[in-house]
Design a protein around this motif. Structure first.
Motif, PDB file in Angstrom:
ATOM      1  N   LEU A  39       0.825  -1.203   0.000  1.00  0.00           N
ATOM      2  CA  LEU A  39       0.000   0.000   0.000  1.00  0.00           C
ATOM      3  C   LEU A  39       0.868   1.264   0.000  1.00  0.00           C
ATOM      4  O   LEU A  39       0.663   2.177  -0.799  1.00  0.00           O
ATOM      5  CB  LEU A  39      -0.926   0.010   1.217  1.00  0.00           C
ATOM      6  N   PHE A  40       1.852   1.335   0.883  1.00  0.00           N
ATOM      7  CA  PHE A  40       2.690   2.535   0.948  1.00  0.00           C
ATOM      8  C   PHE A  40       3.572   2.681  -0.288  1.00  0.00           C
ATOM      9  O   PHE A  40       3.915   3.807  -0.666  1.00  0.00           O
ATOM     10  CB  PHE A  40       3.482   2.582   2.256  1.00  0.00           C
ATOM     11  N   ASN A  41       3.910   1.575  -0.959  1.00  0.00           N
ATOM     12  CA  ASN A  41       4.614   1.674  -2.240  1.00  0.00           C
ATOM     13  C   ASN A  41       3.713   2.308  -3.290  1.00  0.00           C
ATOM     14  O   ASN A  41       4.157   3.139  -4.082  1.00  0.00           O
ATOM     15  CB  ASN A  41       5.105   0.303  -2.712  1.00  0.00           C
ATOM     16  N   VAL A  42       2.437   1.925  -3.305  1.00  0.00           N
ATOM     17  CA  VAL A  42       1.478   2.528  -4.238  1.00  0.00           C
ATOM     18  C   VAL A  42       1.321   4.011  -3.915  1.00  0.00           C
ATOM     19  O   VAL A  42       1.339   4.860  -4.814  1.00  0.00           O
ATOM     20  CB  VAL A  42       0.110   1.801  -4.177  1.00  0.00           C
ATOM     21  N   LEU A  43       1.185   4.353  -2.637  1.00  0.00           N
ATOM     22  CA  LEU A  43       1.030   5.753  -2.253  1.00  0.00           C
ATOM     23  C   LEU A  43       2.242   6.585  -2.682  1.00  0.00           C
ATOM     24  O   LEU A  43       2.095   7.724  -3.130  1.00  0.00           O
ATOM     25  CB  LEU A  43       0.824   5.886  -0.746  1.00  0.00           C
TER      26      LEU A  43
ATOM     27  N   ILE B 288       5.931  11.687  -4.908  1.00  0.00           N
ATOM     28  CA  ILE B 288       5.999  12.268  -3.567  1.00  0.00           C
ATOM     29  C   ILE B 288       4.864  11.674  -2.749  1.00  0.00           C
ATOM     30  O   ILE B 288       3.685  11.837  -3.091  1.00  0.00           O
ATOM     31  CB  ILE B 288       5.870  13.801  -3.609  1.00  0.00           C
ATOM     32  N   SER B 289       5.195  10.980  -1.696  1.00  0.00           N
ATOM     33  CA  SER B 289       4.178  10.327  -0.881  1.00  0.00           C
ATOM     34  C   SER B 289       3.218  11.359  -0.295  1.00  0.00           C
ATOM     35  O   SER B 289       3.650  12.368   0.265  1.00  0.00           O
ATOM     36  CB  SER B 289       4.816   9.528   0.251  1.00  0.00           C
ATOM     37  N   PRO B 290       1.921  11.111  -0.396  1.00  0.00           N
ATOM     38  CA  PRO B 290       0.942  12.062   0.137  1.00  0.00           C
ATOM     39  C   PRO B 290       0.943  12.152   1.660  1.00  0.00           C
ATOM     40  O   PRO B 290       0.380  13.090   2.219  1.00  0.00           O
ATOM     41  CB  PRO B 290      -0.392  11.523  -0.371  1.00  0.00           C
ATOM     42  N   VAL B 291       1.595  11.219   2.347  1.00  0.00           N
ATOM     43  CA  VAL B 291       1.614  11.279   3.811  1.00  0.00           C
ATOM     44  C   VAL B 291       2.647  12.265   4.358  1.00  0.00           C
ATOM     45  O   VAL B 291       2.532  12.717   5.494  1.00  0.00           O
ATOM     46  CB  VAL B 291       1.811   9.887   4.477  1.00  0.00           C
ATOM     47  N   VAL B 292       3.639  12.627   3.554  1.00  0.00           N
ATOM     48  CA  VAL B 292       4.691  13.528   4.014  1.00  0.00           C
ATOM     49  C   VAL B 292       4.090  14.885   4.386  1.00  0.00           C
ATOM     50  O   VAL B 292       3.387  15.503   3.586  1.00  0.00           O
ATOM     51  CB  VAL B 292       5.802  13.690   2.950  1.00  0.00           C
ATOM     52  N   ASP B 293       4.314  15.291   5.620  1.00  0.00           N
ATOM     53  CA  ASP B 293       3.826  16.558   6.175  1.00  0.00           C
ATOM     54  C   ASP B 293       2.301  16.655   6.253  1.00  0.00           C
ATOM     55  O   ASP B 293       1.767  17.743   6.464  1.00  0.00           O
ATOM     56  CB  ASP B 293       4.372  17.762   5.395  1.00  0.00           C
ATOM     57  N   ALA B 294       1.601  15.547   6.093  1.00  0.00           N
ATOM     58  CA  ALA B 294       0.136  15.561   6.094  1.00  0.00           C
ATOM     59  C   ALA B 294      -0.440  15.332   7.487  1.00  0.00           C
ATOM     60  O   ALA B 294       0.185  14.691   8.338  1.00  0.00           O
ATOM     61  CB  ALA B 294      -0.399  14.483   5.149  1.00  0.00           C
TER      62      ALA B 294
ATOM     63  N   ASP C  77      -7.577   4.042  -7.662  1.00  0.00           N
ATOM     64  CA  ASP C  77      -6.984   2.711  -7.826  1.00  0.00           C
ATOM     65  C   ASP C  77      -7.742   1.739  -6.939  1.00  0.00           C
ATOM     66  O   ASP C  77      -8.326   2.136  -5.929  1.00  0.00           O
ATOM     67  CB  ASP C  77      -5.508   2.738  -7.419  1.00  0.00           C
ATOM     68  N   GLN C  78      -7.695   0.480  -7.318  1.00  0.00           N
ATOM     69  CA  GLN C  78      -8.289  -0.582  -6.504  1.00  0.00           C
ATOM     70  C   GLN C  78      -7.457  -1.836  -6.732  1.00  0.00           C
ATOM     71  O   GLN C  78      -7.236  -2.227  -7.876  1.00  0.00           O
ATOM     72  CB  GLN C  78      -9.741  -0.803  -6.939  1.00  0.00           C
TER      73      GLN C  78
ATOM     74  N   GLY D 254      -4.475 -10.857  -1.386  1.00  0.00           N
ATOM     75  CA  GLY D 254      -5.075 -11.977  -0.653  1.00  0.00           C
ATOM     76  C   GLY D 254      -6.571 -11.746  -0.514  1.00  0.00           C
ATOM     77  O   GLY D 254      -7.275 -11.570  -1.497  1.00  0.00           O
ATOM     78  N   ASP D 255      -7.071 -11.713   0.738  1.00  0.00           N
ATOM     79  CA  ASP D 255      -8.505 -11.483   0.943  1.00  0.00           C
ATOM     80  C   ASP D 255      -8.809 -10.012   1.236  1.00  0.00           C
ATOM     81  O   ASP D 255      -9.912  -9.658   1.647  1.00  0.00           O
ATOM     82  CB  ASP D 255      -9.040 -12.369   2.074  1.00  0.00           C
ATOM     83  N   THR D 256      -7.833  -9.133   1.006  1.00  0.00           N
ATOM     84  CA  THR D 256      -7.981  -7.709   1.286  1.00  0.00           C
ATOM     85  C   THR D 256      -8.037  -6.910  -0.010  1.00  0.00           C
ATOM     86  O   THR D 256      -7.217  -7.106  -0.902  1.00  0.00           O
ATOM     87  CB  THR D 256      -6.782  -7.204   2.124  1.00  0.00           C
ATOM     88  N   TRP D 257      -9.011  -6.013  -0.101  1.00  0.00           N
ATOM     89  CA  TRP D 257      -9.112  -5.066  -1.205  1.00  0.00           C
ATOM     90  C   TRP D 257      -8.782  -3.681  -0.678  1.00  0.00           C
ATOM     91  O   TRP D 257      -9.314  -3.264   0.353  1.00  0.00           O
ATOM     92  CB  TRP D 257     -10.522  -5.054  -1.790  1.00  0.00           C
ATOM     93  N   ILE D 258      -7.930  -2.976  -1.392  1.00  0.00           N
ATOM     94  CA  ILE D 258      -7.595  -1.595  -1.064  1.00  0.00           C
ATOM     95  C   ILE D 258      -8.181  -0.711  -2.160  1.00  0.00           C
ATOM     96  O   ILE D 258      -7.918  -0.919  -3.346  1.00  0.00           O
ATOM     97  CB  ILE D 258      -6.069  -1.370  -0.984  1.00  0.00           C
TER      98      ILE D 258
END
Length: 189
Positions: free
Chosen positions: A36-40, A47-53, A172-173, A177-181
């Motif tokens: 997930l964090f690789n996709v983000l 640029i990761s959207p979590v930086v400074d968020a 994106d989707q 495994g049994d998890t959908w993001i």
């Protein structure tokens, strides 16, 4: 369960253990968090959207997603969970991460958040109990209460692909495994 990357890389988070059977704790696996964090990190020109968020972690459970975001540069993380066991684990993880000044823990029902008393959030994680339709209710509650910033990124974990709420854009989707993001962009101003 460990922090995958960033300033807290390798830090072992509190164990869920047997816990409270009613707590329904199901932490996001290390593999799914890493993917997930690789996709983000690949969004918005790398640029990761979590930086400074400011990050909101709904149905936080152990807080693994929020702590991973904090490790990767989030300015502040607010955890929301109404479960006693979940809040105890999050408090333990706040201590382990030495994150008292950059975290906030709220005892609230994520599907009935009420009015936000602070600035809205640019990144929102939601990992509701699977298959109960709580994600849609949480998004509606967060939107109505002013928790979601314009053009915010929502990361929704479920056991099936989710429909895009009105006004949001599907980015994106993916299935792990049994998890959908499901990655969504909130409406622009």
């Amino acid at each position: 369960m460990r922090i995958i990357s960033g300033s807290l890389r390798g830090l072992k988070l509190a164990e869920v253990g047997e816990g409270d059977a009613k707590a329904h704790l199901r932490p996001t696996s290390d593999r799914v968090r890493e993917s997930l964090f690789n996709v983000l990190a690949s969004l918005d020109g790398g640029i990761s959207p979590v930086v400074d968020a400011r990050v909101l972690d709904l149905f936080a459970g152990t807080g693994a997603l929020g702590f991973e975001a904090l490790s990767r540069g989030a300015a502040q993380v607010t955890f929301v969970d109404e479960g006693v066991k979940a809040r105890a684990l999050i408090r333990e993880n706040i201590d382990k991460c030495r994150a008292i000044g950059t975290t906030r823990l709220l005892r609230r029902d994520a599907t009935d958040l009420k009015r936000n008393d602070g600035a809205p959030f640019k990144v929102i994680f939601l990992d509701p109990p699977y298959g109960k339709g709580l994600g849609e209710k949480a998004i509606a509650s967060a939107q109505d209460g002013g928790w979601i910033a314009p053009s915010a990124l929502l990361i929704w974990e479920e056991n099936a692909p989710q429909s895009t709420p009105a006004g949001f854009t599907l980015l994106d989707q993916r299935k792990y495994g049994d998890t959908w993001i499901t990655l969504l962009r909130a409406p622009a101003p």
